[in-house]
Write an enzyme that holds these catalytic residues in place. Structure first.
Site, mmCIF file in Angstrom:
data_model
loop_
_atom_site.group_PDB
_atom_site.id
_atom_site.type_symbol
_atom_site.label_atom_id
_atom_site.label_comp_id
_atom_site.label_asym_id
_atom_site.label_seq_id
_atom_site.Cartn_x
_atom_site.Cartn_y
_atom_site.Cartn_z
ATOM 1 N N THR A 107 0.858 -1.182 0.000
ATOM 2 C CA THR A 107 0.000 0.000 0.000
ATOM 3 C C THR A 107 0.892 1.229 0.000
ATOM 4 O O THR A 107 2.119 1.112 -0.041
ATOM 5 C CB THR A 107 -0.909 0.025 1.247
ATOM 6 O OG1 THR A 107 -0.125 0.357 2.410
ATOM 7 C CG2 THR A 107 -1.580 -1.331 1.471
ATOM 8 N N CYS A 108 0.281 2.407 0.069
ATOM 9 C CA CYS A 108 1.088 3.633 0.071
ATOM 10 C C CYS A 108 1.876 3.791 1.365
ATOM 11 O O CYS A 108 2.828 4.567 1.418
ATOM 12 C CB CYS A 108 0.192 4.845 -0.145
ATOM 13 S SG CYS A 108 -1.096 5.049 1.123
ATOM 14 N N TYR A 159 -8.683 9.299 4.318
ATOM 15 C CA TYR A 159 -8.955 10.144 5.476
ATOM 16 C C TYR A 159 -9.371 11.542 5.035
ATOM 17 O O TYR A 159 -10.177 12.198 5.683
ATOM 18 C CB TYR A 159 -7.720 10.201 6.358
ATOM 19 C CG TYR A 159 -8.038 10.310 7.823
ATOM 20 C CD1 TYR A 159 -7.503 11.319 8.597
ATOM 21 C CD2 TYR A 159 -8.885 9.392 8.434
ATOM 22 C CE1 TYR A 159 -7.800 11.420 9.935
ATOM 23 C CE2 TYR A 159 -9.179 9.470 9.764
ATOM 24 C CZ TYR A 159 -8.642 10.494 10.517
ATOM 25 O OH TYR A 159 -8.939 10.589 11.839
ATOM 26 N N ALA A 160 -8.801 12.009 3.917
ATOM 27 C CA ALA A 160 -9.209 13.307 3.373
ATOM 28 C C ALA A 160 -10.664 13.242 2.930
ATOM 29 O O ALA A 160 -11.434 14.200 3.129
ATOM 30 C CB ALA A 160 -8.309 13.691 2.205
ATOM 31 N N ARG A 186 2.908 0.900 3.359
ATOM 32 C CA ARG A 186 3.628 -0.286 3.791
ATOM 33 C C ARG A 186 3.874 -1.248 2.632
ATOM 34 O O ARG A 186 3.133 -1.271 1.653
ATOM 35 C CB ARG A 186 2.886 -1.021 4.910
ATOM 36 C CG ARG A 186 1.587 -1.691 4.516
ATOM 37 C CD ARG A 186 0.950 -2.383 5.716
ATOM 38 N NE ARG A 186 0.687 -1.441 6.787
ATOM 39 C CZ ARG A 186 1.416 -1.375 7.915
ATOM 40 N NH1 ARG A 186 2.413 -2.214 8.122
ATOM 41 N NH2 ARG A 186 1.110 -0.494 8.842
ATOM 42 N N GLU A 196 -8.238 2.880 10.735
ATOM 43 C CA GLU A 196 -8.784 3.111 9.389
ATOM 44 C C GLU A 196 -9.182 1.776 8.770
ATOM 45 O O GLU A 196 -8.522 0.755 8.959
ATOM 46 C CB GLU A 196 -7.767 3.861 8.524
ATOM 47 C CG GLU A 196 -6.425 3.171 8.340
ATOM 48 C CD GLU A 196 -6.340 2.432 7.026
ATOM 49 O OE1 GLU A 196 -7.328 2.438 6.287
ATOM 50 O OE2 GLU A 196 -5.287 1.840 6.763
ATOM 51 N N GLY A 233 -4.284 16.935 1.529
ATOM 52 C CA GLY A 233 -4.284 15.483 1.490
ATOM 53 C C GLY A 233 -5.398 14.973 0.590
ATOM 54 O O GLY A 233 -6.416 15.663 0.402
ATOM 55 N N GLN A 291 -7.452 -4.183 1.582
ATOM 56 C CA GLN A 291 -6.166 -4.341 0.893
ATOM 57 C C GLN A 291 -5.516 -5.671 1.253
ATOM 58 O O GLN A 291 -4.922 -6.332 0.388
ATOM 59 C CB GLN A 291 -5.256 -3.169 1.255
ATOM 60 C CG GLN A 291 -5.739 -1.840 0.693
ATOM 61 C CD GLN A 291 -4.994 -0.646 1.262
ATOM 62 O OE1 GLN A 291 -4.540 -0.665 2.406
ATOM 63 N NE2 GLN A 291 -4.860 0.406 0.475
ATOM 64 N N GLU A 312 -9.697 0.919 5.443
ATOM 65 C CA GLU A 312 -9.317 0.556 4.082
ATOM 66 C C GLU A 312 -8.326 -0.609 4.042
ATOM 67 O O GLU A 312 -8.337 -1.422 3.111
ATOM 68 C CB GLU A 312 -8.711 1.768 3.381
ATOM 69 C CG GLU A 312 -8.470 1.559 1.898
ATOM 70 C CD GLU A 312 -7.923 2.794 1.222
ATOM 71 O OE1 GLU A 312 -7.421 3.679 1.928
ATOM 72 O OE2 GLU A 312 -7.997 2.872 -0.016
#
Length: 504
Positions: free
Chosen positions: A46-47, A195-196, A49, A116, A191, A122, A118
């Site tokens: 992911t972005c 979350y944004a 990890r 979170e 962002g 993933q 999401e």
């Protein structure tokens, strides 16, 4: 033996994680091809990890070194990233620790924003990709399925699943005392991640209509188009950041995106723009004097909480800021020190905003540390409760894995004993037994096998499965591997016979 190699926002640079997140298509396959002792691999990228979960056929003493080498070489081949850099950036977890880490990741406990949701999807999609590529294994299947189950359990049994979104709303609740009319408030969102999106939804629920977005990574245009809002360019960022009523930051960019220097510079840019617009009706000498005074006053830091009531037309109730067009009544300064306050809400972890913004006149900072102080107690306790659930799930997973490691030995022992039992029952029947001897023999066999079966689990959980195997072979002359191989040969032969009958 299961191992996890991980690089995340906690131990690797954003640039490295970004490169890893987009160049991992062939990594799992390359890992499984590296050595014969690797039976499976699943990659989670992911972005924030990159993680490789590897299943070894045997508990090798050099497993950690082999795993590091296999993963670093596979990623380097796929991405061009220096393998030496990868080895330095990867942390290693094995056995129960690997399971506990994945369960925590799937539950959002290791995310930039704890809780979170999401990441659970993933993790699930990572397993699906491994299935498509043929790189998974039975143990990895069980590991990832258990991770998804644990994540759902935490979401249902703790407030953690709601904390990710509610923390945004809590921050806005805390801002209520500073904002009299959300519909008249201008907001800059920094962002573009999930979350944004949650922050934008919470702002619009309160009636905010004037929201712009800025992305340090350049993704603002797509986000702005999707959500019907304005994108802010890097050129205009400082000026707009100094001009809006509220700034909300929730980006994963490295370092501080907003600091005192940026806000001060933005105020000067805003004042210069308004001065240029008024130059056609203002004597040049006055403009020059005003510009010099603006630079002197806007660049000088002061306390964060000074301010007075504002005039009509702003959503903020108190504070100071920059009007850029009105002369200060006291000294003729073109920067209006009695304008609106500015609130900066920092939702980033690590921080997106340098605490020094509080030295800029009229600016107040609300960060996660402050927000957590005001958070409902159940949300603070949610993480601790979730960690306990994760630990219990990982321990149970490890116990089952250990028990399975001796299951073939137990099966071999029971098969050997029951073969002997059936021979004795046949002999008894030949001597005219009416069934009493058979029933007694079966009962005796069950009693005798009970202790070896339960002891097998004890040995497995203590990490001594091989000792149990050796004992079985020494005491009964049973070759566990030989029996397993023979059983596999029989299964292959039966399968071939079935296919032959189908084609006959």
């Amino acid at each position: 033996m299961l191992m996890c190699l991980t690089a995340s926002h906690k131990n690797a640079s954003f640039d490295l994680l970004e490169a890893l997140s987009v160049r991992t298509d062939s990594v799992a396959r390359r890992i499984t091809e590296h050595t014969e002792c690797v039976s499976g691999a699943v990659v989670v990228a992911t972005c924030n990890r990159f993680e490789a979960y590897i299943d070894f056929d045997e508990p090798l003493t050099s497993a950690q070194a082999v795993a590091l080498e296999a993963t670093a070489d596979a990623v380097a081949a796929a991405s061009g990233i220096d393998a030496a850099i990868l080895r330095q950036s990867l942390e290693v977890h094995s056995g129960q620790d690997a399971a506990e880490h994945l369960f925590a990741v799937a539950a959002g406990l290791e995310s930039v924003v704890v809780g979170e949701g999401e990441i659970a999807g993933q993790v699930r999609r990572s397993l699906e990709r491994a299935r498509e590529e043929g790189t998974t294994s039975s143990d990895l299947e069980r590991l990832f399925q258990r991770a998804s189950q644990t994540s759902r359990g935490i979401k249902n049994r703790t407030p953690l699943g709601r904390a990710g979104r509610s923390i945004v709303r809590l921050a806005l609740d805390l801002a209520e005392s500073r904002i009299s009319d959300w519909s008249a408030t201008t907001v800059l969102l920094v962002g573009t991640g999930a979350y944004a999106g949650a922050s934008l939804a919470a702002l619009r629920d309160r009636g905010v209509t004037d929201v712009s977005v800025y992305s340090p990574s350049g993704r603002g245009v797509r986000f702005a188009t999707k959500h019907d809002m304005d994108n802010v360019s890097s050129t205009d960022f400082a000026r707009l950041a100094a001009s809006v009523d509220v700034i909300v930051t929730c980006t994963t960019a490295n370092g501080h995106v907003i600091d005192a220097e940026l806000l001060q510079r933005g105020r000067l840019e805003a004042h210069a723009a308004s001065t240029d617009a008024a130059a056609t009706v203002t004597p040049i000498g006055v403009v020059a004097a005003a510009s010099g005074s603006a630079a002197a006053h806007a660049a000088a830091p002061s306390g964060p909480n000074a301010g007075t009531d504002v005039s009509a037309g702003t959503g903020l109730s108190t504070g100071t800021g920059l009007d850029g067009a009105t002369l200060d009544a006291a000294d003729g300064c073109p920067v209006d020190h009695d304008a609106r306050a500015q609130l900066v809400i920092d939702m980033g972890l690590p921080r997106n905003v340098d605490p020094d913004v509080q030295t800029v006149r009229g600016v107040e900072l609300l960060d996660l540390e402050t927000i957590r102080i005001h958070a409902p107690l159940e949300e603070l306790q949610a993480t601790d409760e979730a960690r306990k659930i994760v630990s219990r799930a990982a321990r149970k997973f490890s116990d089952v894995t250990d028990e399975q490691s001796v299951s073939d030995a137990v099966v071999a022992l029971r098969s050997h004993v029951f073969d002997l039992l059936e021979d004795e029952i046949q002999r008894a029947a030949g001597r005219g037994d009416d069934g009493e001897t058979a029933r007694a023999l079966r009962h005796l066999t069950g009693v005798l096998l009970h202790t070896p079966t339960t002891r097998a689990k004890d040995f497995a959980r203590a990490g001594e499965a091989q000792k149990y195997r050796d004992a079985i072979e020494t005491l009964f002359g049973i070759s566990v591997d030989g029996l397993a191989s023979a059983a596999e040969d029989r299964a292959v032969a039966e399968d071939a016979a079935t296919r032959g009958e189908a084609t006959a």
